[in-house]
Design a protein around this motif. Structure first.
Motif, PDB file in Angstrom:
ATOM      1  N   ARG A   1       0.834  -1.255   0.019  1.00 32.33           N
ATOM      2  CA  ARG A   1      -0.021  -0.069   0.052  1.00 32.33           C
ATOM      3  C   ARG A   1       0.857   1.328  -0.121  1.00 32.33           C
ATOM      4  O   ARG A   1       1.589   1.546   0.897  1.00 32.33           O
ATOM      5  CB  ARG A   1      -0.852   0.044   1.317  1.00 32.33           C
ATOM      6  CG  ARG A   1      -2.000   1.120   1.145  1.00 32.33           C
ATOM      7  CD  ARG A   1      -2.938   1.036   2.175  1.00 32.33           C
ATOM      8  NE  ARG A   1      -3.804  -0.279   2.136  1.00 32.33           N
ATOM      9  CZ  ARG A   1      -4.847  -0.278   1.222  1.00 32.33           C
ATOM     10  NH1 ARG A   1      -5.130   0.860   0.612  1.00 32.33           N
ATOM     11  NH2 ARG A   1      -5.665  -1.125   1.142  1.00 32.33           N
ATOM     12  N   THR A   2       0.792   1.974  -0.864  1.00 30.43           N
ATOM     13  CA  THR A   2       1.563   3.228  -1.009  1.00 30.43           C
ATOM     14  C   THR A   2       0.962   4.682  -0.240  1.00 30.43           C
ATOM     15  O   THR A   2      -0.059   4.298   0.488  1.00 30.43           O
ATOM     16  CB  THR A   2       1.650   3.798  -2.596  1.00 30.43           C
ATOM     17  OG1 THR A   2       0.043   4.153  -2.665  1.00 30.43           O
ATOM     18  CG2 THR A   2       2.047   2.777  -3.499  1.00 30.43           C
TER      19      THR A   2
ATOM     20  N   ASN B   1      -2.827   3.483  -2.604  1.00 27.97           N
ATOM     21  CA  ASN B   1      -3.000   2.691  -3.845  1.00 27.97           C
ATOM     22  C   ASN B   1      -2.539   1.353  -3.350  1.00 27.97           C
ATOM     23  O   ASN B   1      -1.408   1.524  -2.884  1.00 27.97           O
ATOM     24  CB  ASN B   1      -2.731   3.232  -5.098  1.00 27.97           C
ATOM     25  CG  ASN B   1      -3.558   4.311  -5.641  1.00 27.97           C
ATOM     26  OD1 ASN B   1      -4.691   4.326  -5.291  1.00 27.97           O
ATOM     27  ND2 ASN B   1      -3.036   5.349  -6.400  1.00 27.97           N
TER      28      ASN B   1
ATOM     29  N   ILE C   1      -0.191  -1.586  -4.622  1.00 23.61           N
ATOM     30  CA  ILE C   1       0.903  -2.023  -5.715  1.00 23.61           C
ATOM     31  C   ILE C   1       1.466  -3.772  -5.510  1.00 23.61           C
ATOM     32  O   ILE C   1       1.557  -3.862  -4.538  1.00 23.61           O
ATOM     33  CB  ILE C   1       2.214  -1.250  -5.980  1.00 23.61           C
ATOM     34  CG1 ILE C   1       1.792   0.310  -6.443  1.00 23.61           C
ATOM     35  CG2 ILE C   1       2.958  -1.681  -6.840  1.00 23.61           C
ATOM     36  CD1 ILE C   1       2.757   1.190  -6.468  1.00 23.61           C
TER      37      ILE C   1
ATOM     38  N   ASP D   1       2.308  -5.777 -11.643  1.00 17.14           N
ATOM     39  CA  ASP D   1       1.902  -4.469 -12.030  1.00 17.14           C
ATOM     40  C   ASP D   1       3.412  -3.974 -12.944  1.00 17.14           C
ATOM     41  O   ASP D   1       4.392  -4.267 -12.831  1.00 17.14           O
ATOM     42  CB  ASP D   1       1.683  -3.536 -10.908  1.00 17.14           C
ATOM     43  CG  ASP D   1       0.312  -3.975 -10.369  1.00 17.14           C
ATOM     44  OD1 ASP D   1      -0.539  -4.463 -11.036  1.00 17.14           O
ATOM     45  OD2 ASP D   1       0.027  -3.576  -9.164  1.00 17.14           O
TER      46      ASP D   1
ATOM     47  N   SER E   1       5.760  -1.021 -13.721  1.00 16.23           N
ATOM     48  CA  SER E   1       6.614  -0.010 -12.785  1.00 16.23           C
ATOM     49  C   SER E   1       6.162   1.463 -13.020  1.00 16.23           C
ATOM     50  O   SER E   1       6.373   2.190 -12.363  1.00 16.23           O
ATOM     51  CB  SER E   1       8.342  -0.037 -13.421  1.00 16.23           C
ATOM     52  OG  SER E   1       8.533   0.161 -14.682  1.00 16.23           O
ATOM     53  N   ASP E   2       5.297   1.707 -14.043  1.00 14.90           N
ATOM     54  CA  ASP E   2       4.789   3.023 -13.972  1.00 14.90           C
ATOM     55  C   ASP E   2       3.869   3.264 -12.924  1.00 14.90           C
ATOM     56  O   ASP E   2       3.792   4.585 -12.721  1.00 14.90           O
ATOM     57  CB  ASP E   2       3.983   3.265 -15.288  1.00 14.90           C
ATOM     58  CG  ASP E   2       4.893   3.196 -16.698  1.00 14.90           C
ATOM     59  OD1 ASP E   2       6.210   3.281 -16.437  1.00 14.90           O
ATOM     60  OD2 ASP E   2       4.177   2.870 -17.718  1.00 14.90           O
ATOM     61  N   LYS E   3       3.230   2.503 -12.420  1.00 15.92           N
ATOM     62  CA  LYS E   3       2.479   2.387 -11.283  1.00 15.92           C
ATOM     63  C   LYS E   3       3.360   2.994  -9.957  1.00 15.92           C
ATOM     64  O   LYS E   3       2.762   3.784  -9.078  1.00 15.92           O
ATOM     65  CB  LYS E   3       1.666   1.330 -10.897  1.00 15.92           C
ATOM     66  CG  LYS E   3       0.508   1.374  -9.792  1.00 15.92           C
ATOM     67  CD  LYS E   3      -0.263  -0.082 -10.105  1.00 15.92           C
ATOM     68  CE  LYS E   3      -1.302   0.200  -9.157  1.00 15.92           C
ATOM     69  NZ  LYS E   3      -2.218  -1.142  -9.141  1.00 15.92           N
ATOM     70  N   LEU E   4       4.513   2.432  -9.934  1.00 12.27           N
ATOM     71  CA  LEU E   4       5.514   2.922  -8.878  1.00 12.27           C
ATOM     72  C   LEU E   4       5.570   4.426  -9.106  1.00 12.27           C
ATOM     73  O   LEU E   4       5.787   5.355  -8.169  1.00 12.27           O
ATOM     74  CB  LEU E   4       6.655   2.093  -8.594  1.00 12.27           C
ATOM     75  CG  LEU E   4       6.549   0.913  -7.808  1.00 12.27           C
ATOM     76  CD1 LEU E   4       7.984   0.033  -8.264  1.00 12.27           C
ATOM     77  CD2 LEU E   4       6.247   1.151  -6.629  1.00 12.27           C
TER      78      LEU E   4
ATOM     79  N   ILE F   1       4.170   6.586 -10.767  1.00 14.24           N
ATOM     80  CA  ILE F   1       3.003   7.581 -10.508  1.00 14.24           C
ATOM     81  C   ILE F   1       2.735   7.717  -8.991  1.00 14.24           C
ATOM     82  O   ILE F   1       2.509   8.824  -8.687  1.00 14.24           O
ATOM     83  CB  ILE F   1       1.663   7.028 -11.163  1.00 14.24           C
ATOM     84  CG1 ILE F   1       1.873   7.216 -12.794  1.00 14.24           C
ATOM     85  CG2 ILE F   1       0.585   7.818 -10.896  1.00 14.24           C
ATOM     86  CD1 ILE F   1       1.048   6.189 -13.571  1.00 14.24           C
ATOM     87  N   ASN F   2       2.582   6.733  -8.277  1.00 16.70           N
ATOM     88  CA  ASN F   2       2.405   6.674  -6.860  1.00 16.70           C
ATOM     89  C   ASN F   2       3.401   7.214  -5.819  1.00 16.70           C
ATOM     90  O   ASN F   2       2.995   7.635  -4.834  1.00 16.70           O
ATOM     91  CB  ASN F   2       1.593   5.527  -6.402  1.00 16.70           C
ATOM     92  CG  ASN F   2       0.131   4.927  -7.150  1.00 16.70           C
ATOM     93  OD1 ASN F   2      -0.603   5.851  -7.039  1.00 16.70           O
ATOM     94  ND2 ASN F   2       0.221   4.212  -7.768  1.00 16.70           N
TER      95      ASN F   2
ATOM     96  N   ARG G   1       8.219  -4.588 -15.481  1.00  9.32           N
ATOM     97  CA  ARG G   1       7.048  -5.289 -14.430  1.00  9.32           C
ATOM     98  C   ARG G   1       7.808  -5.421 -13.115  1.00  9.32           C
ATOM     99  O   ARG G   1       8.932  -5.704 -13.065  1.00  9.32           O
ATOM    100  CB  ARG G   1       6.841  -6.371 -14.911  1.00  9.32           C
ATOM    101  CG  ARG G   1       5.707  -6.298 -16.089  1.00  9.32           C
ATOM    102  CD  ARG G   1       5.068  -7.498 -16.584  1.00  9.32           C
ATOM    103  NE  ARG G   1       3.980  -7.393 -17.544  1.00  9.32           N
ATOM    104  CZ  ARG G   1       2.753  -7.161 -17.364  1.00  9.32           C
ATOM    105  NH1 ARG G   1       2.050  -6.977 -16.203  1.00  9.32           N
ATOM    106  NH2 ARG G   1       1.980  -6.888 -18.359  1.00  9.32           N
TER     107      ARG G   1
END
Length: 95
Positions: A21-22, A26, A28, A32, A34-37, A39-40, A86
């Protein structure tokens, strides 16, 4: 009814414990992008390039780019292993 409630609670616990949990809330998890990392959590504090790893795939040789991204949030260190964009592993430590 009790079985349904028990299954529902178990599924909720699995979802909550299956990822990271960031700070903004959110989740992660492995698999997923790595763009999600980015962004968050923003840019990692330390980005270590592990180079290219050779593997066999589809009857030939394929190279996978591996990196380790390290974040420091409060007293915790979070380390994510990234392969070809990823998340494949995550680890946290207190110190």
């Amino acid at each position: 009814m009790k079985k349904f409630f028990l299954v529902l609670v178990t599924m909720a616990l699995v979802v909550l414990l299956s990822g990271f949990r960031t700070p903004n809330g959110n989740i992660i998890s492995k698999g997923d992008f790595s763009d999600k990392l980015l962004i968050n959590m923003g840019e990692p504090h330390i980005r270590t390039d592990l180079g290219l790893v050779q593997t066999r795939a589809f009857g030939g040789i394929m190279y996978i780019k591996r990196e380790v991204w390290t974040y420091r949030i409060d007293d915790y260190n979070y380390r994510f292993v990234i392969e070809n964009g990823r998340i494949v592993a995550d680890h946290w430590t207190r110190f």
